[in-house]
Design a protein around this motif. Structure first.
Motif, PDB file in Angstrom:
ATOM      1  N   ARG A  18      -3.062   4.263   8.580  1.00 45.71           N
ATOM      2  CA  ARG A  18      -1.930   4.293   7.645  1.00 45.71           C
ATOM      3  C   ARG A  18      -0.647   3.733   8.241  1.00 45.71           C
ATOM      4  O   ARG A  18       0.323   3.512   7.515  1.00 45.71           O
ATOM      5  CB  ARG A  18      -1.663   5.734   7.190  1.00 45.71           C
ATOM      6  CG  ARG A  18      -2.799   6.316   6.370  1.00 45.71           C
ATOM      7  CD  ARG A  18      -2.348   7.531   5.593  1.00 45.71           C
ATOM      8  NE  ARG A  18      -1.455   7.160   4.490  1.00 45.71           N
ATOM      9  CZ  ARG A  18      -0.967   8.045   3.624  1.00 45.71           C
ATOM     10  NH1 ARG A  18      -1.265   9.309   3.729  1.00 45.71           N
ATOM     11  NH2 ARG A  18      -0.154   7.650   2.648  1.00 45.71           N
ATOM     12  N   LEU A  19      -0.634   3.539   9.561  1.00 46.87           N
ATOM     13  CA  LEU A  19       0.637   3.189  10.200  1.00 46.87           C
ATOM     14  C   LEU A  19       1.272   1.923   9.617  1.00 46.87           C
ATOM     15  O   LEU A  19       2.460   1.915   9.283  1.00 46.87           O
ATOM     16  CB  LEU A  19       0.465   3.040  11.717  1.00 46.87           C
ATOM     17  CG  LEU A  19       1.713   2.565  12.469  1.00 46.87           C
ATOM     18  CD1 LEU A  19       2.902   3.495  12.208  1.00 46.87           C
ATOM     19  CD2 LEU A  19       1.455   2.455  13.966  1.00 46.87           C
ATOM     20  N   ASP A  20       0.502   0.855   9.486  1.00 50.10           N
ATOM     21  CA  ASP A  20       1.097  -0.391   8.979  1.00 50.10           C
ATOM     22  C   ASP A  20       1.662  -0.220   7.567  1.00 50.10           C
ATOM     23  O   ASP A  20       2.681  -0.801   7.218  1.00 50.10           O
ATOM     24  CB  ASP A  20       0.066  -1.521   8.976  1.00 50.10           C
ATOM     25  CG  ASP A  20      -0.006  -2.211  10.337  1.00 50.10           C
ATOM     26  OD1 ASP A  20       0.818  -1.890  11.211  1.00 50.10           O
ATOM     27  OD2 ASP A  20      -0.898  -3.057  10.519  1.00 50.10           O
ATOM     28  N   SER A  69      -0.195 -11.065  11.037  1.00 52.97           N
ATOM     29  CA  SER A  69      -0.465  -9.666  11.358  1.00 52.97           C
ATOM     30  C   SER A  69       0.279  -8.694  10.450  1.00 52.97           C
ATOM     31  O   SER A  69      -0.114  -7.542  10.313  1.00 52.97           O
ATOM     32  CB  SER A  69      -0.077  -9.398  12.812  1.00 52.97           C
ATOM     33  OG  SER A  69       1.242  -9.855  13.043  1.00 52.97           O
ATOM     34  N   PHE A  70       1.357  -9.164   9.843  1.00 56.51           N
ATOM     35  CA  PHE A  70       2.173  -8.244   9.041  1.00 56.51           C
ATOM     36  C   PHE A  70       2.906  -9.039   7.972  1.00 56.51           C
ATOM     37  O   PHE A  70       3.455 -10.107   8.254  1.00 56.51           O
ATOM     38  CB  PHE A  70       3.186  -7.522   9.937  1.00 56.51           C
ATOM     39  CG  PHE A  70       3.746  -6.268   9.337  1.00 56.51           C
ATOM     40  CD1 PHE A  70       3.150  -5.034   9.572  1.00 56.51           C
ATOM     41  CD2 PHE A  70       4.863  -6.307   8.518  1.00 56.51           C
ATOM     42  CE1 PHE A  70       3.657  -3.873   9.003  1.00 56.51           C
ATOM     43  CE2 PHE A  70       5.384  -5.147   7.951  1.00 56.51           C
ATOM     44  CZ  PHE A  70       4.781  -3.924   8.196  1.00 56.51           C
ATOM     45  N   MET A  71       2.896  -8.515   6.762  1.00 55.38           N
ATOM     46  CA  MET A  71       3.622  -9.180   5.673  1.00 55.38           C
ATOM     47  C   MET A  71       4.255  -8.117   4.791  1.00 55.38           C
ATOM     48  O   MET A  71       3.621  -7.101   4.500  1.00 55.38           O
ATOM     49  CB  MET A  71       2.649 -10.040   4.861  1.00 55.38           C
ATOM     50  CG  MET A  71       3.322 -10.878   3.799  1.00 55.38           C
ATOM     51  SD  MET A  71       2.147 -11.862   2.826  1.00 55.38           S
ATOM     52  CE  MET A  71       1.937 -13.274   3.874  1.00 55.38           C
ATOM     53  N   THR A 113      -6.594 -11.596   6.043  1.00 59.07           N
ATOM     54  CA  THR A 113      -6.986 -10.371   6.748  1.00 59.07           C
ATOM     55  C   THR A 113      -7.215  -9.292   5.690  1.00 59.07           C
ATOM     56  O   THR A 113      -6.799  -9.438   4.536  1.00 59.07           O
ATOM     57  CB  THR A 113      -5.877  -9.901   7.695  1.00 59.07           C
ATOM     58  OG1 THR A 113      -4.733  -9.588   6.901  1.00 59.07           O
ATOM     59  CG2 THR A 113      -5.514 -10.963   8.724  1.00 59.07           C
ATOM     60  N   LYS A 114      -7.851  -8.210   6.106  1.00 56.41           N
ATOM     61  CA  LYS A 114      -8.099  -7.140   5.133  1.00 56.41           C
ATOM     62  C   LYS A 114      -6.781  -6.624   4.556  1.00 56.41           C
ATOM     63  O   LYS A 114      -6.659  -6.377   3.360  1.00 56.41           O
ATOM     64  CB  LYS A 114      -8.883  -5.998   5.789  1.00 56.41           C
ATOM     65  CG  LYS A 114      -9.213  -4.894   4.790  1.00 56.41           C
ATOM     66  CD  LYS A 114      -9.917  -3.720   5.393  1.00 56.41           C
ATOM     67  CE  LYS A 114     -10.202  -2.651   4.349  1.00 56.41           C
ATOM     68  NZ  LYS A 114      -9.028  -2.218   3.590  1.00 56.41           N
ATOM     69  N   LYS A 115      -5.788  -6.505   5.430  1.00 62.07           N
ATOM     70  CA  LYS A 115      -4.500  -5.957   4.970  1.00 62.07           C
ATOM     71  C   LYS A 115      -3.841  -6.876   3.950  1.00 62.07           C
ATOM     72  O   LYS A 115      -3.296  -6.414   2.953  1.00 62.07           O
ATOM     73  CB  LYS A 115      -3.575  -5.727   6.164  1.00 62.07           C
ATOM     74  CG  LYS A 115      -3.956  -4.487   6.958  1.00 62.07           C
ATOM     75  CD  LYS A 115      -2.802  -3.986   7.800  1.00 62.07           C
ATOM     76  CE  LYS A 115      -2.992  -2.534   8.173  1.00 62.07           C
ATOM     77  NZ  LYS A 115      -4.134  -2.237   8.972  1.00 62.07           N
ATOM     78  N   SER A 170      -4.387  -7.574  -3.689  1.00 61.91           N
ATOM     79  CA  SER A 170      -5.117  -6.840  -4.735  1.00 61.91           C
ATOM     80  C   SER A 170      -4.218  -5.819  -5.420  1.00 61.91           C
ATOM     81  O   SER A 170      -4.176  -5.739  -6.646  1.00 61.91           O
ATOM     82  CB  SER A 170      -6.322  -6.095  -4.134  1.00 61.91           C
ATOM     83  OG  SER A 170      -7.201  -7.011  -3.567  1.00 61.91           O
ATOM     84  N   ILE A 171      -3.505  -5.055  -4.602  1.00 68.22           N
ATOM     85  CA  ILE A 171      -2.656  -3.988  -5.143  1.00 68.22           C
ATOM     86  C   ILE A 171      -1.583  -4.551  -6.079  1.00 68.22           C
ATOM     87  O   ILE A 171      -1.251  -3.965  -7.092  1.00 68.22           O
ATOM     88  CB  ILE A 171      -2.008  -3.201  -3.979  1.00 68.22           C
ATOM     89  CG1 ILE A 171      -3.068  -2.341  -3.311  1.00 68.22           C
ATOM     90  CG2 ILE A 171      -0.852  -2.337  -4.444  1.00 68.22           C
ATOM     91  CD1 ILE A 171      -2.643  -1.809  -1.971  1.00 68.22           C
TER      92      ILE A 171
END
Lengths: 152, 114
Positions: free
Chosen positions: A42-44, B53-55, B83-85, B91-92
Motif C-alpha cells: 500500500r505504500l506507493d 516507477s511512480f506516476m 507496470t502493474k501500478k 484502470s481505476i
C-alpha cells in the motif's frame, strides 16, 4: 498501532508552501510507514495520496504563495494511520468535484487528484480547523493488507 | 527525476521513459518530448513506460494531454510496457479505455502497420 517500541506515533512537519517539499514529505512517509507497519503493497498508493494532497494544498489552497505554510500530520493510533494536510486556503465545497471517469471528463488533463485519494485511502474528509485553516484528512486501515484498488 | 531515450523502430518513434513522472518532475519534460516528436512530423509515437516507477495525477494528465495533442496532429500515440501500478492507475481512472497499450515493443510497433 503502536510502533516497534510500543508507542503510538505522531509526526508533524510544517513547510513553506512549495512543491519542492513534496519529495521530502514522501520520504518521511516512507519512514513512518515502516514504523507503523503499513503493508508494503500500500505504500506507493498512500504516498500518491499524500503527494496529491500536498500539491493541492500548495497550488489550490495556498495559491502558490510561498509565504504561506503547509502542515502535514502523520499519526498512528488504534490500527489506523491518519494523514492530515493543512493549508491556509478557504477550502471548497466537495460537491464541485466531478467524477473524472465520466465520458465528458475522461480527456481532461486534470481533476483526478482527489478521486485517486478516495480510491487509495480508507477514508478522506475535508476539515476546517479551529484556526480557520483548511485540511484534508486521509485514513488508512493498517490491517488491510491488500491495495484497496484490488478489491474494486 | 526522469530519464528518457528516443529511438526509431520500423518507422515508429519510441519514447522510453524512466523514473518518476509527477508534478514538477518529469511532467513538463514528457510534454516537451512528445511535442518535439510531433513537430518533427512523427505520426506514430509509442511511449514505453516500463521504467516509470511512480506516476501521479499530473503524470496521468500529461499522458492524456499527449494523446489529444497527437490526435490534433493526425498522429497516434500508444503505450507499451505498463507496470502493474501504472496499469492499475489507468484502470481505476478508466483511462485504460482511452489508450491502446501493449505488453511488448515489437507487438506495439507492429500494431501501427495494421
Amino acid at each position: 498501532m503502536a510502533d516497534a517500541h510500543g508507542n503510538d506515533l505522531k509526526v508533524t512537519i510544517k513547510v513553506r508552501s512549495h512543491l519542492r517539499y513534496t519529495d521530502l514529505l514522501h520520504t518521511v512517509l516512507g519512514q513512518v510507514a515502516r514504523l507503523v507497519a503499513l503493508p508494503p503493497a500500500r505504500l506507493d498508493w498512500v504516498a500518491l495520496s499524500l503527494r496529491e494532497a500536498v500539491n493541492n494544498a500548495v497550488l489550490h489552497g495556498n495559491r502558490n504563495d510561498f509565504t504561506k505554510w503547509v502542515e502535514v500530520e502523520m499519526e498512528s493510533a488504534g490500527g489506523f494511520l491518519t494523514i492530515r494536510v493543512w493549508d491556509e486556503g478557504q477550502g471548497f465545497p466537495p460537491e464541485i468535484l466531478s467524477d473524472p471517469r465520466r465520458p465528458e471528463n475522461l480527456f481532461k488533463p486534470n481533476g483526478r487528484g482527489i478521486f485517486l485519494i478516495r480510491q487509495f485511502t480508507d477514508g478522506a474528509e475535508f476539515l476546517k480547523g479551529p484556526d480557520g485553516r483548511f485540511g484534508l484528512s486521509m485514513t488508512i486501515d493498517l490491517h488491510k493488507g491488500e491495495t484497496k484498488e484490488e478489491s474494486l | 527525476m526522469m530519464n528518457h531515450r528516443t529511438y526509431e523502430k520500423d518507422g515508429v518513434a519510441v519514447l522510453e521513459l524512466k523514473g518518476s513522472i509527477t508534478m514538477g518532475s518529469g511532467d513538463v519534460t514528457m510534454r516537451d518530448l512528445i511535442k518535439d516528436l510531433l513537430q518533427k512530423g512523427k505520426k506514430q509515437i509509442l511511449v514505453d513506460l516500463g521504467g516509470v516507477s511512480f506516476m501521479d495525477s499530473t503524470g496521468l494528465g500529461e499522458l492524456v494531454a499527449a494523446f489529444t495533442t497527437a490526435r490534433h496532429h493526425d498522429a497516434s500515440l500508444k503505450l507499451v510496457n505498463l507496470t502493474k501500478k501504472i496499469h492499475d492507475l489507468l484502470s481505476i481512472t478508466q483511462l485504460a479505455t482511452v489508450f491502446e497499450y501493449y505488453e511488448r515493443v515489437d507487438e506495439a510497433v507492429a500494431s501501427f502497420r495494421k
